[in-house]
Design an enzyme around this catalytic site. Structure first.
Site, PDB file in Angstrom:
ATOM      1  N   TYR A  63     -45.177 -34.247   8.250  1.00 53.10           N
ATOM      2  CA  TYR A  63     -45.744 -33.184   9.102  1.00 53.10           C
ATOM      3  C   TYR A  63     -46.626 -33.758  10.207  1.00 53.10           C
ATOM      4  CZ  TYR A  63     -43.445 -29.604   6.502  1.00 53.10           C
ATOM      5  OH  TYR A  63     -42.445 -28.821   5.970  1.00 53.10           O
ATOM      6  N   ARG A  66     -44.355 -34.684  12.968  1.00 53.71           N
ATOM      7  CA  ARG A  66     -43.875 -33.530  13.741  1.00 53.71           C
ATOM      8  C   ARG A  66     -44.987 -32.941  14.614  1.00 53.71           C
ATOM      9  NH1 ARG A  66     -40.996 -29.838   9.524  1.00 53.71           N
ATOM     10  NH2 ARG A  66     -40.559 -28.541  11.357  1.00 53.71           N
ATOM     11  N   GLN A  98     -38.809 -18.469  13.771  1.00 51.51           N
ATOM     12  CA  GLN A  98     -38.734 -19.274  12.556  1.00 51.51           C
ATOM     13  C   GLN A  98     -39.398 -20.631  12.806  1.00 51.51           C
ATOM     14  OE1 GLN A  98     -34.592 -18.967  10.632  1.00 51.51           O
ATOM     15  NE2 GLN A  98     -34.270 -18.188  12.708  1.00 51.51           N
ATOM     16  N   ASP A 101     -43.518 -24.743  15.854  1.00 48.75           N
ATOM     17  CA  ASP A 101     -43.991 -25.666  16.899  1.00 48.75           C
ATOM     18  C   ASP A 101     -44.943 -25.030  17.906  1.00 48.75           C
ATOM     19  OD1 ASP A 101     -40.631 -25.500  18.370  1.00 48.75           O
ATOM     20  OD2 ASP A 101     -42.333 -24.153  18.651  1.00 48.75           O
ATOM     21  N   HIS A 116     -42.558 -18.540   9.497  1.00 50.03           N
ATOM     22  CA  HIS A 116     -42.669 -19.676   8.572  1.00 50.03           C
ATOM     23  C   HIS A 116     -43.939 -20.483   8.784  1.00 50.03           C
ATOM     24  CE1 HIS A 116     -38.012 -19.389   8.304  1.00 50.03           C
ATOM     25  NE2 HIS A 116     -38.622 -18.519   7.513  1.00 50.03           N
ATOM     26  N   CYS A 124     -55.999 -24.541   2.383  1.00 55.12           N
ATOM     27  CA  CYS A 124     -56.633 -25.338   1.312  1.00 55.12           C
ATOM     28  C   CYS A 124     -56.047 -24.947  -0.046  1.00 55.12           C
ATOM     29  CB  CYS A 124     -58.148 -25.072   1.321  1.00 55.12           C
ATOM     30  SG  CYS A 124     -58.992 -25.901  -0.041  1.00 55.12           S
ATOM     31  N   CYS A 127     -59.494 -23.489  -2.140  1.00 60.87           N
ATOM     32  CA  CYS A 127     -60.154 -22.212  -1.806  1.00 60.87           C
ATOM     33  C   CYS A 127     -59.258 -21.294  -0.985  1.00 60.87           C
ATOM     34  CB  CYS A 127     -61.470 -22.481  -1.056  1.00 60.87           C
ATOM     35  SG  CYS A 127     -61.227 -23.072   0.634  1.00 60.87           S
ATOM     36  N   SER A 208     -29.163 -20.928  13.389  1.00 62.16           N
ATOM     37  CA  SER A 208     -27.875 -21.073  12.687  1.00 62.16           C
ATOM     38  C   SER A 208     -27.673 -19.921  11.711  1.00 62.16           C
ATOM     39  CB  SER A 208     -27.872 -22.400  11.910  1.00 62.16           C
ATOM     40  OG  SER A 208     -28.983 -22.425  11.014  1.00 62.16           O
TER      41      SER A 208
HETATM   42  C1  BV8 Z   1     -37.439 -17.294   0.026  1.00 58.42           C
HETATM   43  C2  BV8 Z   1     -40.590 -24.232   7.682  1.00 58.42           C
HETATM   44  C3  BV8 Z   1     -37.870 -15.864  -1.781  1.00 58.42           C
HETATM   45  C4  BV8 Z   1     -40.487 -25.595   7.093  1.00 58.42           C
HETATM   46  C5  BV8 Z   1     -38.505 -23.269   6.977  1.00 58.42           C
HETATM   47  C6  BV8 Z   1     -32.798 -21.696  -4.130  1.00 58.42           C
HETATM   48  C7  BV8 Z   1     -34.148 -21.746  -4.479  1.00 58.42           C
HETATM   49  C8  BV8 Z   1     -35.118 -21.122  -3.693  1.00 58.42           C
HETATM   50  C9  BV8 Z   1     -34.753 -20.428  -2.557  1.00 58.42           C
HETATM   51  C10 BV8 Z   1     -33.416 -20.395  -2.219  1.00 58.42           C
HETATM   52  C11 BV8 Z   1     -32.432 -21.007  -2.978  1.00 58.42           C
HETATM   53  N1  BV8 Z   1     -31.234 -20.807  -2.372  1.00 58.42           N
HETATM   54  C12 BV8 Z   1     -31.415 -20.082  -1.249  1.00 58.42           C
HETATM   55  C13 BV8 Z   1     -32.721 -19.816  -1.158  1.00 58.42           C
HETATM   56  C14 BV8 Z   1     -33.351 -19.075  -0.141  1.00 58.42           C
HETATM   57  C15 BV8 Z   1     -33.832 -20.089   0.909  1.00 58.42           C
HETATM   58  C16 BV8 Z   1     -32.687 -20.336   1.844  1.00 58.42           C
HETATM   59  O1  BV8 Z   1     -32.351 -19.465   2.625  1.00 58.42           O
HETATM   60  N2  BV8 Z   1     -32.097 -21.524   1.736  1.00 58.42           N
HETATM   61  C17 BV8 Z   1     -30.986 -21.842   2.607  1.00 58.42           C
HETATM   62  C18 BV8 Z   1     -30.975 -23.352   2.854  1.00 58.42           C
HETATM   63  C19 BV8 Z   1     -29.710 -21.347   1.952  1.00 58.42           C
HETATM   64  N3  BV8 Z   1     -34.923 -19.441   1.602  1.00 58.42           N
HETATM   65  C20 BV8 Z   1     -36.162 -19.671   1.191  1.00 58.42           C
HETATM   66  O2  BV8 Z   1     -36.468 -20.474   0.350  1.00 58.42           O
HETATM   67  C21 BV8 Z   1     -37.203 -18.811   1.883  1.00 58.42           C
HETATM   68  N4  BV8 Z   1     -37.982 -18.155   0.876  1.00 58.42           N
HETATM   69  O3  BV8 Z   1     -36.253 -17.056  -0.010  1.00 58.42           O
HETATM   70  O4  BV8 Z   1     -38.369 -16.714  -0.809  1.00 58.42           O
HETATM   71  C22 BV8 Z   1     -37.479 -16.746  -2.925  1.00 58.42           C
HETATM   72  C23 BV8 Z   1     -38.458 -17.472  -3.574  1.00 58.42           C
HETATM   73  C24 BV8 Z   1     -38.080 -18.275  -4.653  1.00 58.42           C
HETATM   74  C25 BV8 Z   1     -36.742 -18.329  -5.060  1.00 58.42           C
HETATM   75  C26 BV8 Z   1     -35.760 -17.613  -4.353  1.00 58.42           C
HETATM   76  C27 BV8 Z   1     -36.130 -16.824  -3.289  1.00 58.42           C
HETATM   77  C28 BV8 Z   1     -38.120 -19.658   2.724  1.00 58.42           C
HETATM   78  C29 BV8 Z   1     -37.332 -20.236   3.869  1.00 58.42           C
HETATM   79  C30 BV8 Z   1     -38.314 -20.867   4.842  1.00 58.42           C
HETATM   80  C31 BV8 Z   1     -38.219 -22.358   4.735  1.00 58.42           C
HETATM   81  N5  BV8 Z   1     -39.005 -22.955   5.817  1.00 58.42           N
HETATM   82  N6  BV8 Z   1     -39.256 -23.768   7.964  1.00 58.42           N
HETATM   83  C32 BV8 Z   1     -40.549 -26.642   8.167  1.00 58.42           C
HETATM   84  O5  BV8 Z   1     -40.239 -26.350   9.337  1.00 58.42           O
HETATM   85  O6  BV8 Z   1     -40.854 -27.777   7.798  1.00 58.42           O
HETATM   86  S1  BV8 Z   1     -36.875 -22.989   7.275  1.00 58.42           S
HETATM   87  C33 BV8 Z   1     -36.418 -23.854   8.640  1.00 58.42           C
HETATM   88  O7  BV8 Z   1     -35.027 -24.004   8.566  1.00 58.42           O
HETATM   89  C34 BV8 Z   1     -36.626 -23.123   9.932  1.00 58.42           C
HETATM   90  O8  BV8 Z   1     -37.851 -22.455   9.943  1.00 58.42           O
HETATM   91  C35 BV8 Z   1     -35.444 -22.222  10.033  1.00 58.42           C
HETATM   92  O9  BV8 Z   1     -35.691 -21.003   9.372  1.00 58.42           O
HETATM   93  C36 BV8 Z   1     -34.411 -22.991   9.247  1.00 58.42           C
HETATM   94  C37 BV8 Z   1     -33.472 -23.722  10.181  1.00 58.42           C
HETATM   95  O10 BV8 Z   1     -32.798 -22.804  10.842  1.00 58.42           O
HETATM   96  P1  BV8 Z   1     -32.756 -22.776  12.438  1.00 58.42           P
HETATM   97  O11 BV8 Z   1     -34.103 -22.512  12.987  1.00 58.42           O
HETATM   98  O12 BV8 Z   1     -31.661 -21.840  12.715  1.00 58.42           O
HETATM   99  O13 BV8 Z   1     -32.399 -24.235  12.914  1.00 58.42           O
HETATM  100  P2  BV8 Z   1     -31.018 -24.988  12.704  1.00 58.42           P
HETATM  101  O14 BV8 Z   1     -31.262 -26.416  13.047  1.00 58.42           O
HETATM  102  O15 BV8 Z   1     -30.450 -24.633  11.358  1.00 58.42           O
HETATM  103  O16 BV8 Z   1     -30.031 -24.359  13.792  1.00 58.42           O
HETATM  104  C38 BV8 Z   1     -30.270 -24.579  15.165  1.00 58.42           C
HETATM  105  C39 BV8 Z   1     -29.325 -23.646  15.887  1.00 58.42           C
HETATM  106  O17 BV8 Z   1     -29.584 -23.753  17.271  1.00 58.42           O
HETATM  107  C40 BV8 Z   1     -27.874 -24.008  15.669  1.00 58.42           C
HETATM  108  O18 BV8 Z   1     -27.126 -22.832  15.477  1.00 58.42           O
HETATM  109  C41 BV8 Z   1     -27.485 -24.699  16.973  1.00 58.42           C
HETATM  110  O19 BV8 Z   1     -26.131 -24.465  17.306  1.00 58.42           O
HETATM  111  C42 BV8 Z   1     -28.380 -24.009  17.955  1.00 58.42           C
HETATM  112  N7  BV8 Z   1     -28.764 -24.807  19.122  1.00 58.42           N
HETATM  113  C43 BV8 Z   1     -29.067 -26.127  19.170  1.00 58.42           C
HETATM  114  N8  BV8 Z   1     -29.400 -26.462  20.436  1.00 58.42           N
HETATM  115  C44 BV8 Z   1     -29.321 -25.328  21.181  1.00 58.42           C
HETATM  116  C45 BV8 Z   1     -28.912 -24.266  20.350  1.00 58.42           C
HETATM  117  N9  BV8 Z   1     -28.725 -23.016  20.801  1.00 58.42           N
HETATM  118  C46 BV8 Z   1     -28.926 -22.788  22.117  1.00 58.42           C
HETATM  119  N10 BV8 Z   1     -29.336 -23.754  22.974  1.00 58.42           N
HETATM  120  C47 BV8 Z   1     -29.536 -25.025  22.549  1.00 58.42           C
HETATM  121  N11 BV8 Z   1     -29.931 -25.970  23.422  1.00 58.42           N
HETATM  122 ZN    ZN Z   2     -61.190 -25.310   0.488  1.00 57.78          ZN
END
Ligand code: BV8
Ligand code: ZN
Length: 259
Positions: A63, A66, A98, A101, A116, A124, A127, A208
């Protein structure tokens, strides 16, 4: 594009749903494709509470890397076009991002919901205090750490005592970011839900649509019969549900669509 322009002109309550793709042209790697790796890890291997508990030093290096990267980047024309749309006072514009940044805010967007969390907020573990933090580096021990190369020399773990600590209770700090497997904040979900229920146009930019629950938002709007326009480099699993799909770099397609 002309059919879109008709609808865009009449829209009064617009929701912009953005993902990593909107920041790609600012030089911030997306999660998919090559950029999704840091050293030999995929982002989602590190963006989890389990990973943090197992190795807080490694996750903080990720982090820190980033944060420092974003400090050197600027919003691009897509962020700016969204911010100037909001500045036009005759409509309500809500950004639901999402991304962690902060580039929408740097471009001037005010009404931003960070689904997110943010690279520039800490929470923390003891606390629970949530604080804005733009210190560079966030703590002395992380100075010069976080090199992203797969063959970066693996250095000794930073002792927990030297990782970011809470000024109030000296508890260990974590990024205030929603990790995989963690729930989104209910207040954030409620705010986003309200904007999505009221909008009469939704733009989905650079996502995506594979991560839930964010991936459900635009399809839900489309199900209400509200026009959704997707801006992406390629079709996504959600494209077939949307009225419009504009293919190309959003730094070009979004300013074109919103002018
Ligand atoms: C939840 C912060 C309830 C972190 C992020 C098993 C166990 C637990 C959970 C799950 C599980 N299976 C599935 C889940 C649910 C899980 C999930 O969806 N997993 C996916 C992988 C299947 N979701 C969660 O865990 C969420 N919480 O469900 O809670 C729960 C609780 C417990 C158990 C079950 C359920 C929490 C999800 C949040 C995670 N944190 N970010 C950090 O940044 O370090 S997610 C992170 O990835 C992003 O925030 C974003 O959401 C995601 C990536 O997606 P994108 O932003 O779309 O980026 P990506 O690179 O994928 O795509 C880029 C796109 O842009 C592409 O389409 C590309 O073509 C396009 N592009 C590129 N360049 C350009 C462009 N378009 C136009 N112009 C350009 N120039
Ligand atoms: Zn504290």
């Amino acid at each position: 594009m002309s059919a879109f322009k008709e609808i865009f002109k009449a829209a009064k309550r617009i929701v912009i749903l953005s993902g990593a793709g909107i920041s790609a042209e600012s030089g911030i790697p997306t999660f998919r494709g090559s950029g999704g790796f840091w050293r030999t890890y995929r982002s989602q291997d590190l963006a989890s509470y389990g990973a943090f508990r197992r190795d807080p030093s490694l996750v903080w290096e990720f982090y820190h890397y980033r944060r420092e990267l974003v400090f050197t980047k600027k919003p691009n024309a897509a962020h700016q076009a969204v911010a100037s749309l909001e500045a036009q006072c005759n409509r309500q514009v809500t950004v639901i991002t999402q991304n962690v940044d902060g580039l929408h805010q740097s471009a001037g967007s005010k009404n931003v919901i960070e689904l997110h969390g943010s690279l520039f907020k800490t929470r923390c573990l003891s606390c629970g205090e949530i604080k804005e933090n733009k210190d560079s580096p966030i703590c002395p021990a992380l100075e010069g750490r976080g090199a992203p190369e797969a063959d970066a020399p693996s250095r000794d773990c930073i002792p927990e005592a030297l990782l970011p600590r809470c000024k109030k209770c000296s508890g260990l700090l974590r990024p205030h970011i929603v990790w995989f497997g963690e729930n989104l904040e209910t207040s954030v979900l409620a705010q986003a839900g309200e904007a999505l229920d009221e909008c009469d146009l939704c733009l989905v930019i650079g996502t995506s649509s594979v991560v839930y629950p964010a991936a459900m938002f635009a399809p839900q709007v489309a199900e209400r019969g509200v026009p959704v326009a997707e801006f992406n480099m390629e079709p996504t699993p959600a494209t077939h549900q949307f009225m419009f799909h504009f293919e190309g770099p959003c730094g070009t397609t979004v300013p074109e669509a919103l002018k």
